[in-house]
Design a protein around this motif. Sequence first.
Motif, short mmCIF file in Angstrom:
data_model
loop_
_atom_site.label_atom_id
_atom_site.label_comp_id
_atom_site.label_asym_id
_atom_site.label_seq_id
_atom_site.Cartn_x
_atom_site.Cartn_y
_atom_site.Cartn_z
N GLY A 1 1.04 -1.20 -0.11
CA GLY A 1 -0.12 -0.12 -0.10
C GLY A 1 0.69 1.31 0.07
O GLY A 1 0.43 2.21 -0.44
N ALA A 2 1.94 1.04 0.53
CA ALA A 2 2.83 2.19 0.71
C ALA A 2 3.58 2.33 -0.59
O ALA A 2 4.50 3.28 -0.72
N GLY A 3 3.58 1.57 -1.69
CA GLY A 3 4.10 1.58 -2.96
C GLY A 3 5.66 1.03 -3.16
O GLY A 3 6.18 0.93 -4.15
N PHE A 4 5.69 -0.16 -2.18
CA PHE A 4 6.79 -0.96 -2.45
C PHE A 4 6.34 -2.49 -3.25
O PHE A 4 5.16 -2.60 -3.23
N VAL A 5 7.35 -3.03 -4.12
CA VAL A 5 6.99 -4.05 -4.68
C VAL A 5 7.51 -5.15 -3.59
O VAL A 5 8.62 -5.17 -3.21
N VAL A 6 6.82 -6.01 -3.12
CA VAL A 6 7.10 -7.01 -2.08
C VAL A 6 6.97 -8.44 -2.77
O VAL A 6 5.99 -8.92 -3.38
N HIS A 7 7.96 -9.23 -2.42
CA HIS A 7 8.12 -10.65 -2.92
C HIS A 7 8.12 -11.54 -1.49
O HIS A 7 8.83 -11.37 -0.76
N ASP A 8 6.81 -12.16 -1.40
CA ASP A 8 6.60 -13.04 -0.06
C ASP A 8 7.04 -14.34 -0.46
O ASP A 8 6.59 -15.13 -1.42
N LEU A 9 8.08 -14.65 0.26
CA LEU A 9 8.73 -16.03 0.33
C LEU A 9 7.84 -17.11 1.12
O LEU A 9 7.94 -18.14 1.29
N ILE B 1 18.48 -15.65 0.47
CA ILE B 1 19.77 -15.03 -0.48
C ILE B 1 19.29 -15.06 -1.94
O ILE B 1 19.45 -14.23 -2.61
N GLU B 2 18.65 -16.16 -2.55
CA GLU B 2 18.28 -16.28 -3.75
C GLU B 2 17.46 -15.24 -4.34
O GLU B 2 17.38 -14.67 -5.41
N ALA B 3 16.32 -15.08 -3.29
CA ALA B 3 15.50 -13.84 -3.61
C ALA B 3 15.99 -12.52 -3.84
O ALA B 3 15.60 -11.74 -4.51
N VAL B 4 16.87 -12.24 -2.85
CA VAL B 4 17.38 -10.99 -2.70
C VAL B 4 18.34 -10.69 -4.03
O VAL B 4 18.25 -9.66 -4.66
N GLU B 5 19.09 -11.71 -4.47
CA GLU B 5 19.88 -11.57 -5.69
C GLU B 5 18.87 -11.43 -7.05
O GLU B 5 19.23 -10.75 -7.77
N ASP B 6 18.06 -12.43 -7.05
CA ASP B 6 17.27 -12.55 -8.26
C ASP B 6 16.41 -11.07 -8.29
O ASP B 6 16.04 -10.76 -9.64
N HIS B 7 15.78 -10.60 -7.51
CA HIS B 7 15.07 -9.33 -7.47
C HIS B 7 15.75 -8.00 -7.21
O HIS B 7 15.35 -7.14 -7.28
#
Length: 253
Positions: free
Chosen positions: A150-158, A168-174
């Motif tokens: 809602g505050a404007g962030f793109v969030v990837h939920d693991l 680690i993989e998610a941080v690197e990939d995104h």
Amino acid sequence: MAELADIENEFIRDEIEEFLERPDEIERTIETFSNAAPEMQAIAAALIDGDNFAVDELTKEALEAGTEALEIMDDGLISGMGVVGIKFRENFIFVPEVLACARAMKAGMAYIEPILSASGVEPVGTVIMGTVKGDLHDIGKNLCIMMLRGAGFVVHDLGVDTSDDEFIEAVEDHEAKVLGMSALLTTTMPNMGKTIEAFIDEDLREEVKIMVGGAPVTQEFADDMGADGYGKDALACVALAKKFMDDDDEEEF
């Protein structure tokens, strides 16, 4: 300074009086709603009450009346969810009520998100969120994710039970600049430290800001684990993520 009587909506006034206890949160919430239009207060009240049908209708009416999507999101949906987050943290409401409020916010955001996307509004930043290994609790995490989006962030939920490698993989990939970890059990809290150590081992610790949270987590624990920040609730989570992004922008400048 704004006063409770400055808020037109009686339901919101009653919620503040009955459920908010911390002076800083009372002051901030009164200030927020006293500056919000009556229509936005009505949306927030419906959301706090978990009435997704009312939020749907009120959001649609506000947009048709010419209210900006950002105003509805900030002054109606996010402000309402802020009260929900406090009530959940203080055990005034529980999982079923939070899920109802989340459904209500989703009903409003269904109108707002396409408008923001079409207008080309740039995301504030990218955040990776997950509950640590061995922990299957996610209500608090999901509330934070909703507020971050809602505050404007793109969030990837693991999701839950997230391993070091998955973080680690998610941080690197995104190419995420912020990572949020949640734990609700004292037995799984140490896995936050293990994940931070894994980032150090991979020479990635300086590439991402790490924030932690969850019912048993404290600022002292966060400091001991080597986290960059601790959020006591969803509002603090959003404020912390914004601070990290602002700090990153200043460093680049």
